[in-house]
Design a protein around this motif. Structure first.
Motif, mmCIF file in Angstrom:
data_model
loop_
_atom_site.group_PDB
_atom_site.id
_atom_site.type_symbol
_atom_site.label_atom_id
_atom_site.label_comp_id
_atom_site.label_asym_id
_atom_site.label_seq_id
_atom_site.Cartn_x
_atom_site.Cartn_y
_atom_site.Cartn_z
ATOM 1 N N VAL A 1 0.842 -1.182 0.000
ATOM 2 C CA VAL A 1 0.000 0.000 0.000
ATOM 3 C C VAL A 1 0.879 1.235 0.000
ATOM 4 N N THR A 2 0.445 2.274 -0.712
ATOM 5 C CA THR A 2 1.171 3.543 -0.717
ATOM 6 C C THR A 2 0.952 4.260 0.600
ATOM 7 N N ASP A 3 1.836 5.142 0.931
ATOM 8 C CA ASP A 3 1.764 5.802 2.236
ATOM 9 C C ASP A 3 0.745 6.922 2.296
ATOM 10 N N HIS A 4 0.299 7.411 1.200
ATOM 11 C CA HIS A 4 -0.558 8.600 1.224
ATOM 12 C C HIS A 4 -1.996 8.283 0.816
ATOM 13 N N ILE A 5 -2.566 7.276 1.463
ATOM 14 C CA ILE A 5 -3.997 6.981 1.254
ATOM 15 C C ILE A 5 -4.808 7.947 2.106
ATOM 16 N N ILE B 1 -2.824 -1.413 -2.991
ATOM 17 C CA ILE B 1 -3.697 -0.250 -3.078
ATOM 18 C C ILE B 1 -2.824 0.977 -3.237
ATOM 19 N N GLU B 2 -3.174 1.812 -4.193
ATOM 20 C CA GLU B 2 -2.465 3.078 -4.354
ATOM 21 C C GLU B 2 -3.474 4.172 -4.678
ATOM 22 N N GLN B 3 -3.106 5.385 -4.351
ATOM 23 C CA GLN B 3 -3.987 6.521 -4.576
ATOM 24 C C GLN B 3 -3.228 7.619 -5.306
ATOM 25 N N ARG B 4 -3.793 8.028 -6.415
ATOM 26 C CA ARG B 4 -3.286 9.194 -7.123
ATOM 27 C C ARG B 4 -4.467 10.150 -7.303
ATOM 28 N N ASP B 5 -4.911 10.277 -8.563
ATOM 29 C CA ASP B 5 -6.147 11.035 -8.762
ATOM 30 C C ASP B 5 -7.381 10.152 -8.609
ATOM 31 N N SER B 6 -7.114 8.876 -8.309
ATOM 32 C CA SER B 6 -8.192 7.912 -8.060
ATOM 33 C C SER B 6 -7.658 6.830 -7.144
ATOM 34 N N ILE B 7 -8.528 5.943 -6.716
ATOM 35 C CA ILE B 7 -8.146 4.812 -5.879
ATOM 36 C C ILE B 7 -7.988 3.600 -6.785
ATOM 37 N N ARG B 8 -6.845 2.921 -6.653
ATOM 38 C CA ARG B 8 -6.579 1.787 -7.526
ATOM 39 C C ARG B 8 -6.283 0.569 -6.660
#
Length: 787
Positions: free
Chosen positions: A665-669, A704-711
């Motif tokens: 998981v990315t750190d910035h959820i 799980i990663e988050q950019r301009d959306s949740i993936r």
């Protein structure tokens, strides 16, 4: 032919009696013979022509130019009636005897026209109309014959009394016969009427005796008319009067006897109404005129006393033609209540009215004062009656408590109704618990096609006459309205377009008519039910619209899917709470009791091992229920966030399964909406269930990663599949559900799989969908979900 001949005889007698009453003035003077054989005036009844003109003590010398002893009314009945001129001698205060000749006015006096002719004639016509109505409606019923004879004898007794009082010969015979036969015909009617209830009333021998006595009374009267000799000279009154009193007292005795026997069964109201009706109709005549007349006393005239008899035919006409009774308990309770309420204002009006009328002011001033006083008292009465109705009326009508409790209970139950059949079942239960009725049924009445049985009702029990009456009344049906039908009662409970839902209630077991409180209660039930019917039809229409939407789009729109998933989650939470609060707690209680028994009691080794096995199995069931509850309602999902919640899910899943989970998981959820968090959790749950049950995977990778959306990325090393099989919803219900859940949030999902090479899934969800922006994400919180 017999009916026509009988009708002609009735008309001829009525015309003859009318002529004898209208042509002669009622003189009203009784005479007696003194020691010298002279005829002396004894008394003159007030209100008649002779009152004030012929004084007590006047010596009657000549009537119509002949000796008084030769005049027919004097010779036969010791009265002066039918005379044109009366010559009498009167002693003056100075001792001089004055000879006076009185000329009797012709025709009936205006002061006696109402009581002696108009009211009796109207009563006779009314009873004749009742008789005709009964004959047309019930001519095949033998009881109808006696009811008709009772009506006509009552009418002729009332009408011929004035003619008999004028000493008309035929009028005398008609009055004697009809007056004597009134109670006998009434007894015969009751005896025949009660046979339909298999209830014997009076033996046949009693009727034979009564008819013999009646015949003897008529014969004595004819002899008196023809010869002037009264065989029953020792009686003060005519013999028909004591016979009338005796037969009525005998009837009252029999009715009291029957009421005591049936005071606790379904015939109670029948005998209570009959007894009270008889007492109200006959007892005023007997007590105020009959009994005093036996002792030579006249309290009121027979014309006034006979007015009370008019209530009798109306009551029995209704009973006989409708086969229903008045709810006498309801009527008496309301009557007693209003008597008590009316006592104080009546006393005040009487008191103040007497004070005002004693004042020596101008007339118009007194009338204004009286008007203002009455107006003020009535206003206060009406204002106070609202409080009295609330505080005291239930004490007089105990059913009010039942009706109010029923409405409270029904309004609570209908809040859980989801189907029309449930609503109709509730209505049937409520009606049967409150009203004395055994049969009820629901009917659907369409203004165009007429009534038909409801799918949930046994409409075969509904009489054909009820169906016909509803068909005739279809054009005027409205919610809450009651419809009069030949058997029972119909109430309109709901409506959909031109179709009405009608509740049919059979006649009450005690054969009484539905009273005002019962009708008001049924109307309130109908108004409650109409709202529920309308809501149920709105739900049906919504489902139809959703089905049409599915057909148009070959699938549901995102907002529809979101609604369905939210409802599903709500039901999951509700079921999980029920399991946790009931089944799980019960299991824990029995587990602790079992442990206590094993620790506190000595037992054989084999039994102890058996109980140990049971205890371990019970503990496994407890763990399974707890895990099921956690899956259905993830604990602290909103508080922990998606990352921590998934971490706990993975720990539990790896304990129960044979695969290893690699979670990245990315750190910035950032904080997701509650709906997105729950959706991702359910998707991962389903993917893990698929990996264990179908894919047979040993390694699962989730990220799980988050950019301009949740993936969300998923990959396993399972058996894989043909992507074309995803279209078969029966083979892969779980993956199809994932697709629908992602589409409900306006996200995207991609599957990648080859048989033998595992499965890859890539899911992308917008941080805030268009539909959520329109509707407001906060509205999807648990506290705002349906249910």
């Amino acid at each position: 032919m017999n009916v026509a001949a009988f009708s002609v005889i009735v008309i001829i007698l009525a015309v003859y009696l009318s002529q004898s009453i209208l042509q002669q003035r009622m003189i009203g003077t009784d005479i007696e013979r003194d020691g010298q054989g002279r005829y002396v005036a004894a008394d003159t009844t007030a209100g008649y022509w002779g009152y004030g003109k012929i004084l007590p003590g006047d010596i009657i010398e000549e009537i119509d130019g002949s000796s008084a002893s030769a005049f027919h009314s004097v010779k036969r009945f010791d009265v002066i009636e039918g005379a044109s001129t009366i010559t009498l001698s009167r002693n003056q205060p100075n001792g001089v005897q004055e000879r006076i000749t009185l000329v009797v006015a012709k025709g009936i006096g205006s002061e006696n026209l109402l009581l002696e002719f108009i009211l009796p004639l109207c009563s006779l016509l009314l009873f004749a109309g009742f008789s005709l109505f009964v004959y047309k409606r019930k001519k095949e019923d033998k009881a109808a014959i006696y009811l008709i004879l009772f009506f006509l004898s009552t009418g002729f007794a009332y009408f011929s009394a004035a003619s008999s009082g004028r000493t008309d010969s035929l009028g005398n015979i008609i009055f004697t016969a009809s007056f004597s036969l009134v109670p006998v015909f009434f007894l015969q009617f009751l005896n025949r009427y009660l046979k339909q209830y298999q209830e014997p009333f009076v033996p046949k021998s009693v009727f034979i005796g009564f008819y013999c006595i009646t015949g003897a009374i008529i014969l004595v009267q004819i002899i008196t008319i023809l010869t002037g000799y009264n065989l029953l000279f020792f009686l003060v009154a005519r013999p028909s009067l004591p016979f009338f009193i005796f037969t009525n007292l005998y009837t009252i005795y029999k009715l009291i006897q029957k009421f005591v026997v049936h005071r606790r069964d379904s015939l109670r109201n029948l005998f209570k109404l009959t007894l009270l009706g008889h007492l109200l109709g006959f007892m005023p005549f007997i007590l105020l005129f009959g009994v005093p007349r036996l002792f030579g006393i006249t309290l009121i005239t027979p014309q006034v006393a006979s007015i009370f008899l008019l209530a009798i035919p109306v009551v029995y006409l209704y009973m006989f033609t409708t086969r229903q009774l008045f709810d006498i308990d309801f009527v008496l309770s309301r009557f007693l209540y209003h008597i008590i309420i009316a006592f104080i204002p009546t006393s005040l009006i009487t008191t103040f009215g007497a004070l005002i009328t004693q004042q020596h002011n101008y007339t118009w001033v007194r009338w204004v004062q009286l008007f203002l006083m009455v107006y003020f008292i009535v206003t206060i009465l009406l204002f106070s009656k609202e409080y009295a109705d609330f505080r005291f009326r239930p004490s007089f009508n105990k059913n009010l408590y039942s009706f109010q409790g029923s409405l409270d209970r029904f309004s609570t139950r209908i809040s859980r109704v989801m189907k029309r059949a449930d609503l109709e079942r509730l209505l049937v239960q409520e009606v049967l618990s409150i009203l004395l009725v055994k049969k009820v049924a629901f009917l659907e009445v369409n203004r165009e096609s007429g009534p038909r049985g409801s799918s949930k009702s046994d409409s075969g029990e509904v009489p054909i006459s009820v169906i016909s009456a509803l068909r005739d009344a279809a054009h005027k049906l409205a919610v809450g309205e009651t419809v009069a039908v030949p058997s029972g009662l119909c109430v309109v409970m709901g409506q959909k377009g031109s179709t009405f839902h009608v509740l049919w209630l059979a006649d009450k077991e005690n054969r009484t008519k539905y009273n005002l409180d019962e009708l008001s209660w049924l109307k309130t039930l109908a108004n409650y039910s109409a709202i529920v019917y309308e809501n149920l039809y709105l739900i049906e229409n919504l489902i139809e619209d959703l089905e049409q939407e599915f057909q148009k789009q070959k699938g549901a729109s995102p907002w529809v899917m979101r609604l369905i998933f939210n409802l599903s989650e709500t039901e999951r939470r509700r079921l999980a709470a029920d399991l946790h609060d009931s089944a799980l707690q019960d299991q824990l209680i029995w587990y602790r009791k079992l442990e206590t028994v094993m620790l506190d009691h000595q037992m054989p080794e084999d039994i102890y091992h058996e109980l140990e096995t049971v205890r371990e199995g019970l503990l496994d069931v407890i763990h399974q229920i707890r895990e099921t509850c956690n899956e259905m309602r993830p604990p602290l999902l909103k508080e922990m966030g998606i990352v921590e919640a998934l971490g706990q899910l993975f720990e539990q899943a790896q304990i129960r399964s044979n695969y290893v989970i690699n979670f990245q998981v990315t750190d910035h959820i950032t904080e997701l909406s509650d709906e997105q968090t729950l959706a991702l959790f359910r998707i991962v749950q389903e993917l893990l269930r698929n990996a264990n049950k179908h894919a047979k995977a040993t390694v699962v990778e989730i990220g799980i990663e988050q950019r301009d959306s949740i993936r969300l990325m998923y990959k396993d090393n399972g058996v894989g599949m043909e992507l074309g099989e995803l279209n078969d919803s029966y083979q892969h219900m779980g993956l199809s559900g994932i697709k629908e859940r992602v589409r409900s949030l306006e996200g995207e999902i991609f599957f990648q799989s080859v048989v033998g090479e595992g499965l890859e899934v890539c899911i992308t969800l917008p941080l805030e969908s268009a539909s959520m922006t329109r509707e407001g994400g906060d509205d999807l919180d648990d506290k705002n979900l349906a249910g």
